[in-house]
Design a protein around this motif. Structure first.
Motif, short mmCIF file in Angstrom:
data_model
loop_
_atom_site.label_atom_id
_atom_site.label_comp_id
_atom_site.label_asym_id
_atom_site.label_seq_id
_atom_site.Cartn_x
_atom_site.Cartn_y
_atom_site.Cartn_z
N PRO A 136 0.80 -1.22 0.00
CA PRO A 136 0.00 0.00 0.00
C PRO A 136 0.84 1.27 0.00
O PRO A 136 0.43 2.30 -0.56
CB PRO A 136 -0.84 -0.12 1.28
CG PRO A 136 -0.13 -1.11 2.13
CD PRO A 136 0.55 -2.05 1.18
N ARG A 139 1.86 1.72 -3.59
CA ARG A 139 0.70 2.13 -4.39
C ARG A 139 0.35 3.59 -4.14
O ARG A 139 0.02 4.33 -5.07
CB ARG A 139 -0.52 1.25 -4.06
CG ARG A 139 -0.36 -0.19 -4.42
CD ARG A 139 -1.69 -0.92 -4.49
NE ARG A 139 -2.68 -0.50 -3.53
CZ ARG A 139 -2.96 -1.13 -2.38
NH1 ARG A 139 -2.27 -2.21 -2.04
NH2 ARG A 139 -3.92 -0.71 -1.60
N SER A 140 0.40 4.02 -2.89
CA SER A 140 0.00 5.38 -2.57
C SER A 140 0.90 6.41 -3.22
O SER A 140 0.47 7.51 -3.56
CB SER A 140 -0.02 5.59 -1.05
OG SER A 140 1.28 5.51 -0.49
N SER A 143 -0.36 7.07 -6.73
CA SER A 143 -1.80 7.31 -6.80
C SER A 143 -2.11 8.78 -6.58
O SER A 143 -1.31 9.51 -6.00
CB SER A 143 -2.54 6.49 -5.73
OG SER A 143 -2.38 5.11 -5.93
N ARG A 229 -1.19 16.29 -2.15
CA ARG A 229 -2.07 15.14 -2.27
C ARG A 229 -3.55 15.50 -2.18
O ARG A 229 -4.40 14.73 -2.64
CB ARG A 229 -1.72 14.10 -1.19
CG ARG A 229 -0.35 13.46 -1.40
CD ARG A 229 -0.32 12.64 -2.67
NE ARG A 229 1.01 12.08 -2.96
CZ ARG A 229 1.27 11.26 -3.96
NH1 ARG A 229 0.30 10.90 -4.78
NH2 ARG A 229 2.49 10.81 -4.17
N ALA A 397 0.56 3.83 5.08
CA ALA A 397 0.58 4.90 4.08
C ALA A 397 -0.26 6.09 4.53
O ALA A 397 -1.39 5.94 5.00
CB ALA A 397 0.07 4.38 2.74
N ASN A 398 0.30 7.28 4.37
CA ASN A 398 -0.43 8.52 4.58
C ASN A 398 0.16 9.58 3.65
O ASN A 398 1.14 9.32 2.95
CB ASN A 398 -0.41 8.96 6.05
CG ASN A 398 1.01 9.08 6.61
OD1 ASN A 398 1.87 9.72 6.01
ND2 ASN A 398 1.25 8.46 7.75
N ASN A 399 -0.39 10.77 3.65
CA ASN A 399 0.04 11.78 2.69
C ASN A 399 1.46 12.28 2.94
O ASN A 399 2.11 12.80 2.03
CB ASN A 399 -0.93 12.96 2.68
CG ASN A 399 -2.24 12.61 1.99
OD1 ASN A 399 -2.32 11.64 1.23
ND2 ASN A 399 -3.28 13.39 2.24
N SER A 402 3.89 9.40 1.30
CA SER A 402 3.52 8.90 -0.02
C SER A 402 4.17 9.69 -1.16
O SER A 402 3.72 9.62 -2.30
CB SER A 402 1.99 8.94 -0.17
OG SER A 402 1.38 8.03 0.71
#
Length: 455
Positions: A136, A139-140, A143, A229, A397-399, A402
């Motif tokens: 994740p 992926r983040s 994304s 983000r 995952a966080n902003n 990422s």
């Protein structure tokens, strides 16, 4: 690594010998095999060299032999910077690729170009592919607004390296697996003093990516709107509690004499590694992609690896990945794009991701890869190789962790390198970062205005 000089000097130096050992002709790094006119051709552009190119060539050959519908042609396109310009310049023509590899520094640029088909489209249509198997955190990074743009492929994270044999020699307790700044300072100070100041305790290359990762690990952001983000960034936020604490930590070790500055660029990276391998440096921070080179170079010494350090008294927030992803161009017929997606799925399988990590040092992104005999045996033989994988797996995952979603990452790194040079020379941290913010704000403002985005 990325960003980043994603292929180490080691990989480049042994590329030819590896290809020969693997039984592959050197020309295989240009393309896999001649196209079969009865198959749908998938032109794939990549930037891999050395063992990574050799392994990628093997993947292409195996994929082509595994089915009869598609035929992938893999072509090396130079550096990340060179390749992305070719991709943007050839889009819409017969010369453009159906599938291409592009680095983390180009995510926002490709998103805004309008030249890609989001990977999310294929995920939504393909009920047999479980995207939750893919990391994740990785992926983040690729994304935006809940949509996966490119599929993460060759990924690394920053880690802390230490010479475990040197620490044992001077009776120094190694840093813990999840070290704070204070933990690193303790080890660096003891090593410098107990060696009679013959061994420098630590260094951190002048590299904006490493600065951004310290900020991310503190839970803060390098640009506003949560690293771009939640909305288009309008200004840099280099001055934050995380960055101030990190730079005070660096300056504290400089004042103690523990810290040695090797500068910036390829020479700096090569020099710090040479010093580390020769026992003249105890600790440094770099991409996990360096583990292969370091493991071979340590010979009779033991390599120590820990997670990237974080602020004392604060919980680590986790760090972002570096490297590159696989992207699908939207200027090709649907059948060709589907073929590109089929090949991506093949590359992201658990076994292929395990083989990729073993061959290259990049992180296996399929979470089932750790169940394979390939990685279980690899980790048993060299436990240090498991540390970056564990760091990736434990990160939520966080902003903040990422990556930075802003056009002009290259400019940001240049600006930060200048600031770090000054800070390492003991300039005022706040004033220096304020000047860096001003320079980056000018770039962001001009870029937003040119693209018609509001500031």
């Amino acid at each position: 690594m990325t960003s980043h000089r994603s292929i180490s000097r080691f990989l480049i130096l042994i590329s030819v010998s590896f290809l020969v050992t693997a039984g592959l002709p050197f020309t295989a790094c240009r393309f896999a095999q001649a196209a079969n006119p009865k198959r749908i051709k998938i032109v794939f552009w990549n930037e891999m060299t050395g063992p990574a190119q050799a392994q990628l060539t093997q993947f292409v050959q195996k994929f082509n032999h595994s089915q009869s519908k598609y035929e992938v042609e893999s072509h090396f396109q130079g550096s990340y910077e060179e390749a992305v310009q070719k991709i943007l310049n050839t889009h819409g023509s017969n010369a453009s690729p159906a599938l291409f590899q592009s680095a983390d520094i180009s995510v926002s640029q490709l998103y805004h170009s309008g030249y890609i088909t989001k990977i999310q489209k294929f995920i939504d249509q393909d009920k047999q592919f479980n995207i939750n198997k893919i990391s994740p955190v990785a992926r983040s990074f690729y994304s935006q607004k809940g949509q996966l743009l490119g599929m993460p492929f060759n990924s690394s994270q920053p880690v802390l390296y230490y010479n475990a044999s040197l620490l044992k020699k001077y009776k120094i307790t190694p840093p813990p697996l999840d070290p704070t700044y204070a933990d690193v300072t303790r080890v660096a100070t003891q090593l410098y003093q107990r060696s009679g100041k013959k061994v420098k305790g630590m260094t951190m290359e002048v590299y904006g990516w490493l600065f951004d990762q310290l900020v991310a690990n503190s839970g803060h952001y390098s640009v506003n709107n949560e690293n771009g983000r939640i909305a288009t960034p309008s200004k840099a936020t280099f001055i934050n509690p995380g960055s101030i604490a990190a730079m005070k930590w660096v300056q504290d070790n400089i004042k103690k004499g523990n810290f040695i500055n090797y500068g910036s660029g390829g020479n700096a990276s090569a020099n710090e590694i040479a010093a580390f391998l020769s026992g003249k440096l105890g600790i440094f921070m770099e991409s996990s992609a360096e583990i292969g080179q370091l493991t071979l170079g340590m010979k009779n010494q033991k390599l120590g690896v820990s997670y990237y350090p974080h602020q004392t008294g604060k919980k680590a927030n986790g760090v972002a990945i570096g490297g590159a992803a696989l992207w699908i161009g939207n200027d090709k017929p649907a059948a060709v794009q589907q073929g590109a997606w089929t090949f991506i799925k093949y590359l992201e399988s658990a076994q292929n991701q395990a083989d990729w990590q073993k061959a290259t040092g990049y992180l296996a992104l399929n979470r089932d890869a750790k169940k394979t005999k390939t990685l279980q045996k690899l980790y048993q033989q060299n436990p240090a190789l498991k540390v970056p994988s564990d760091q990736l797996a434990r990160t939520e995952a966080n902003n903040a962790n990422s990556g930075i979603f802003v056009e002009g990452i290259v400019q940001e790194r240049i600006i930060l390198n200048t600031a770090l040079d000054q800070i390492y020379s003991r300039s005022n941290i706040h004033t220096t970062l304020q000047q860096a913010e001003k320079a980056m704000n000018t770039y962001i403002s001009n870029n937003n205005r040119a693209n018609g985005w509001s500031n």
